[in-house]
Each structure stands twice: as C-alpha cells, then as structure tokens.
Design a protein around this motif. Structure first.
Motif, PDB file in Angstrom:
ATOM      1  N   THR A  72       0.932  -1.198  -0.133  1.00 11.80           N
ATOM      2  CA  THR A  72      -0.091  -0.096   0.112  1.00 11.80           C
ATOM      3  C   THR A  72       0.815   1.302  -0.049  1.00 11.80           C
ATOM      4  OG1 THR A  72      -1.772  -1.043   1.013  1.00 11.80           O
ATOM      5  CG2 THR A  72      -1.684   1.274   1.227  1.00 11.80           C
ATOM      6  N   LEU A  73       1.935   1.216   0.866  1.00 16.13           N
ATOM      7  CA  LEU A  73       2.868   2.350   0.749  1.00 16.13           C
ATOM      8  C   LEU A  73       3.582   2.517  -0.886  1.00 16.13           C
ATOM      9  CD1 LEU A  73       4.860   1.664   4.144  1.00 16.13           C
ATOM     10  CD2 LEU A  73       3.145   3.588   3.686  1.00 16.13           C
ATOM     11  N   VAL A  74       3.931   1.514  -1.362  1.00 18.22           N
ATOM     12  CA  VAL A  74       4.542   1.508  -2.749  1.00 18.22           C
ATOM     13  C   VAL A  74       3.346   2.077  -3.477  1.00 18.22           C
ATOM     14  CG1 VAL A  74       5.160   0.279  -4.697  1.00 18.22           C
ATOM     15  CG2 VAL A  74       6.193  -0.297  -2.294  1.00 18.22           C
ATOM     16  N   ASP A  75       2.078   1.668  -3.528  1.00 17.55           N
ATOM     17  CA  ASP A  75       1.202   2.246  -4.290  1.00 17.55           C
ATOM     18  C   ASP A  75       1.013   3.759  -4.084  1.00 17.55           C
ATOM     19  OD1 ASP A  75       0.583  -0.195  -5.349  1.00 17.55           O
ATOM     20  OD2 ASP A  75      -1.169  -0.791  -4.163  1.00 17.55           O
ATOM     21  N   SER A  76       0.685   4.230  -2.904  1.00 17.41           N
ATOM     22  CA  SER A  76       0.614   5.682  -2.425  1.00 17.41           C
ATOM     23  C   SER A  76       1.899   6.387  -3.236  1.00 17.41           C
ATOM     24  CB  SER A  76       0.636   5.737  -0.849  1.00 17.41           C
ATOM     25  OG  SER A  76       0.517   7.021  -0.655  1.00 17.41           O
ATOM     26  N   PHE A  77       3.268   5.740  -3.118  1.00 19.41           N
ATOM     27  CA  PHE A  77       4.183   6.248  -3.763  1.00 19.41           C
ATOM     28  C   PHE A  77       4.159   6.643  -5.057  1.00 19.41           C
ATOM     29  CE2 PHE A  77       8.281   5.616  -6.107  1.00 19.41           C
ATOM     30  CZ  PHE A  77       8.773   6.643  -5.964  1.00 19.41           C
ATOM     31  N   PHE A  78       3.610   5.576  -5.972  1.00 17.98           N
ATOM     32  CA  PHE A  78       3.376   5.489  -7.173  1.00 17.98           C
ATOM     33  C   PHE A  78       2.313   6.741  -7.723  1.00 17.98           C
ATOM     34  CE2 PHE A  78       1.562   3.615 -11.223  1.00 17.98           C
ATOM     35  CZ  PHE A  78       2.818   4.128 -12.052  1.00 17.98           C
ATOM     36  N   ILE A  79       1.066   6.716  -6.740  1.00 10.91           N
ATOM     37  CA  ILE A  79       0.219   7.893  -7.162  1.00 10.91           C
ATOM     38  C   ILE A  79       0.809   9.004  -7.169  1.00 10.91           C
ATOM     39  CG2 ILE A  79      -1.813   8.863  -6.120  1.00 10.91           C
ATOM     40  CD1 ILE A  79      -2.755   5.991  -5.337  1.00 10.91           C
ATOM     41  N   GLY A  80       1.553   9.324  -6.034  1.00  8.41           N
ATOM     42  CA  GLY A  80       2.385  10.654  -6.015  1.00  8.41           C
ATOM     43  C   GLY A  80       3.269  10.932  -6.917  1.00  8.41           C
ATOM     44  N   ILE A  81       4.026  10.133  -7.471  1.00  9.79           N
ATOM     45  CA  ILE A  81       4.762  10.083  -8.607  1.00  9.79           C
ATOM     46  C   ILE A  81       3.954  10.471  -9.769  1.00  9.79           C
ATOM     47  CG2 ILE A  81       6.393   8.848 -10.162  1.00  9.79           C
ATOM     48  CD1 ILE A  81       7.717  10.042  -7.578  1.00  9.79           C
ATOM     49  N   GLY A  86       2.333  14.131 -14.100  1.00  7.69           N
ATOM     50  CA  GLY A  86       1.248  14.674 -14.706  1.00  7.69           C
ATOM     51  C   GLY A  86       1.254  16.298 -14.865  1.00  7.69           C
ATOM     52  N   GLU A  87       1.763  16.771 -13.755  1.00 10.62           N
ATOM     53  CA  GLU A  87       2.093  18.209 -13.698  1.00 10.62           C
ATOM     54  C   GLU A  87       2.967  18.761 -14.376  1.00 10.62           C
ATOM     55  OE1 GLU A  87      -0.065  20.619 -12.274  1.00 10.62           O
ATOM     56  OE2 GLU A  87      -1.574  19.280 -12.106  1.00 10.62           O
ATOM     57  N   PHE A  88       4.150  17.912 -14.333  1.00 18.36           N
ATOM     58  CA  PHE A  88       5.483  18.297 -14.776  1.00 18.36           C
ATOM     59  C   PHE A  88       5.951  17.256 -15.966  1.00 18.36           C
ATOM     60  CE2 PHE A  88       5.076  20.289 -10.876  1.00 18.36           C
ATOM     61  CZ  PHE A  88       5.432  21.545 -11.075  1.00 18.36           C
ATOM     62  N   PRO A  89       5.180  16.810 -17.114  1.00 17.51           N
ATOM     63  CA  PRO A  89       5.577  15.810 -17.967  1.00 17.51           C
ATOM     64  C   PRO A  89       6.954  16.022 -18.711  1.00 17.51           C
ATOM     65  CG  PRO A  89       3.977  17.200 -19.037  1.00 17.51           C
ATOM     66  CD  PRO A  89       4.048  17.774 -17.551  1.00 17.51           C
ATOM     67  N   ASN A  91       9.455  16.795 -17.189  1.00 20.52           N
ATOM     68  CA  ASN A  91      10.491  16.881 -16.242  1.00 20.52           C
ATOM     69  C   ASN A  91      10.440  15.317 -15.311  1.00 20.52           C
ATOM     70  OD1 ASN A  91       9.372  19.693 -15.768  1.00 20.52           O
ATOM     71  ND2 ASN A  91      11.596  19.593 -15.781  1.00 20.52           N
ATOM     72  N   VAL A  92       9.323  14.526 -15.329  1.00 20.40           N
ATOM     73  CA  VAL A  92       9.291  13.337 -14.921  1.00 20.40           C
ATOM     74  C   VAL A  92       8.755  12.348 -15.653  1.00 20.40           C
ATOM     75  CG1 VAL A  92       8.407  12.013 -12.635  1.00 20.40           C
ATOM     76  CG2 VAL A  92       9.060  14.437 -12.350  1.00 20.40           C
ATOM     77  N   ARG A  93       9.197  11.089 -16.015  1.00 18.72           N
ATOM     78  CA  ARG A  93       8.664  10.323 -16.686  1.00 18.72           C
ATOM     79  C   ARG A  93       8.502   8.860 -15.912  1.00 18.72           C
ATOM     80  NH1 ARG A  93      11.835   6.430 -19.796  1.00 18.72           N
ATOM     81  NH2 ARG A  93      13.775   7.630 -19.370  1.00 18.72           N
ATOM     82  N   ILE A  94       7.459   8.118 -16.191  1.00 20.98           N
ATOM     83  CA  ILE A  94       7.473   6.897 -15.623  1.00 20.98           C
ATOM     84  C   ILE A  94       7.777   5.942 -16.623  1.00 20.98           C
ATOM     85  CG2 ILE A  94       5.794   5.256 -14.653  1.00 20.98           C
ATOM     86  CD1 ILE A  94       5.802   7.905 -13.041  1.00 20.98           C
ATOM     87  N   ALA A  95       8.864   5.138 -16.306  1.00 17.86           N
ATOM     88  CA  ALA A  95       9.473   4.133 -17.047  1.00 17.86           C
ATOM     89  C   ALA A  95       8.723   2.941 -17.012  1.00 17.86           C
ATOM     90  CB  ALA A  95      10.823   3.993 -16.953  1.00 17.86           C
TER      91      ALA A  95
END
Length: 95
Positions: A72-81, A86-89, A91-95
């Motif tokens: 659940t903590l990892v899932d929460s981290f992923f939601i935050g990332i 989404g706000e800074f496409p 600057n941050v990429r989900i690989a």
C-alpha cells in the motif's frame, strides 16, 4: 528528466528534473520527499526488509515479498509520482 521505474522487486529513480537550479527545483524536491518518505515508511511502519542506495541523481530500492502494508505504501508512492509526472511531464517520466 527524472525517470521512475516501479517493478515487482523494486523501484529505480534516475536523472535530474532540471525544472530550476539547485536548491530551488520543486520537481526534484517533490520526488525526493516522496522517495525518502517511502523508504522510511516501509522500514518503520511496515517493518519490511528493504535494501536501498541513494546517490545524487540515482535511487535504487530493492525488496522481496512485501507485506500488504508495504504494498500500500508503494502504491501511494506511485500515485504521488504519477501526480508529479502529470503536472510536470517534461521533467518526470514513468518508465
């Protein structure tokens, strides 16, 4: 650009956001805060065994069979990332 990869056995984060200069980069600060909170939360709240390495521009987190709480903590981290990506496409990429 920061690249974030969430796998079954760990998380890898690499790169620099380059949104602003050192000490003022809110994108980097957000990713760093989420990452450090995830590591500390898994260790303290879930009490799961993890291994991690942190160096400038690079974080590797390795884990095995996580408890439901840690998952659940990892899932929460992923939601935050994903929110940051989404706000800074640029600057941050989900690989």
């Amino acid at each position: 650009m920061i690249a974030v990869s969430v796998r079954m056995d760990g998380i890898q984060i690499s790169g620099h956001a380059n949104y602003s200069y050192d000490g003022y980069d809110i994108v980097c600060a957000g990713v760093t805060a989420l990452t450090q909170t995830l590591i500390k939360s898994i260790e303290d709240l879930a009490e799961d065994e993890i291994e991690y390495e942190i160096s400038p521009g690079e974080v590797d987190i390795h884990y095995g069979n996580l408890s439901e709480k840690a998952k659940t903590l990892v899932d929460s981290f992923f939601i935050g990332i994903c929110v940051i990506a989404g706000e800074f496409p640029d600057n941050v990429r989900i690989a």
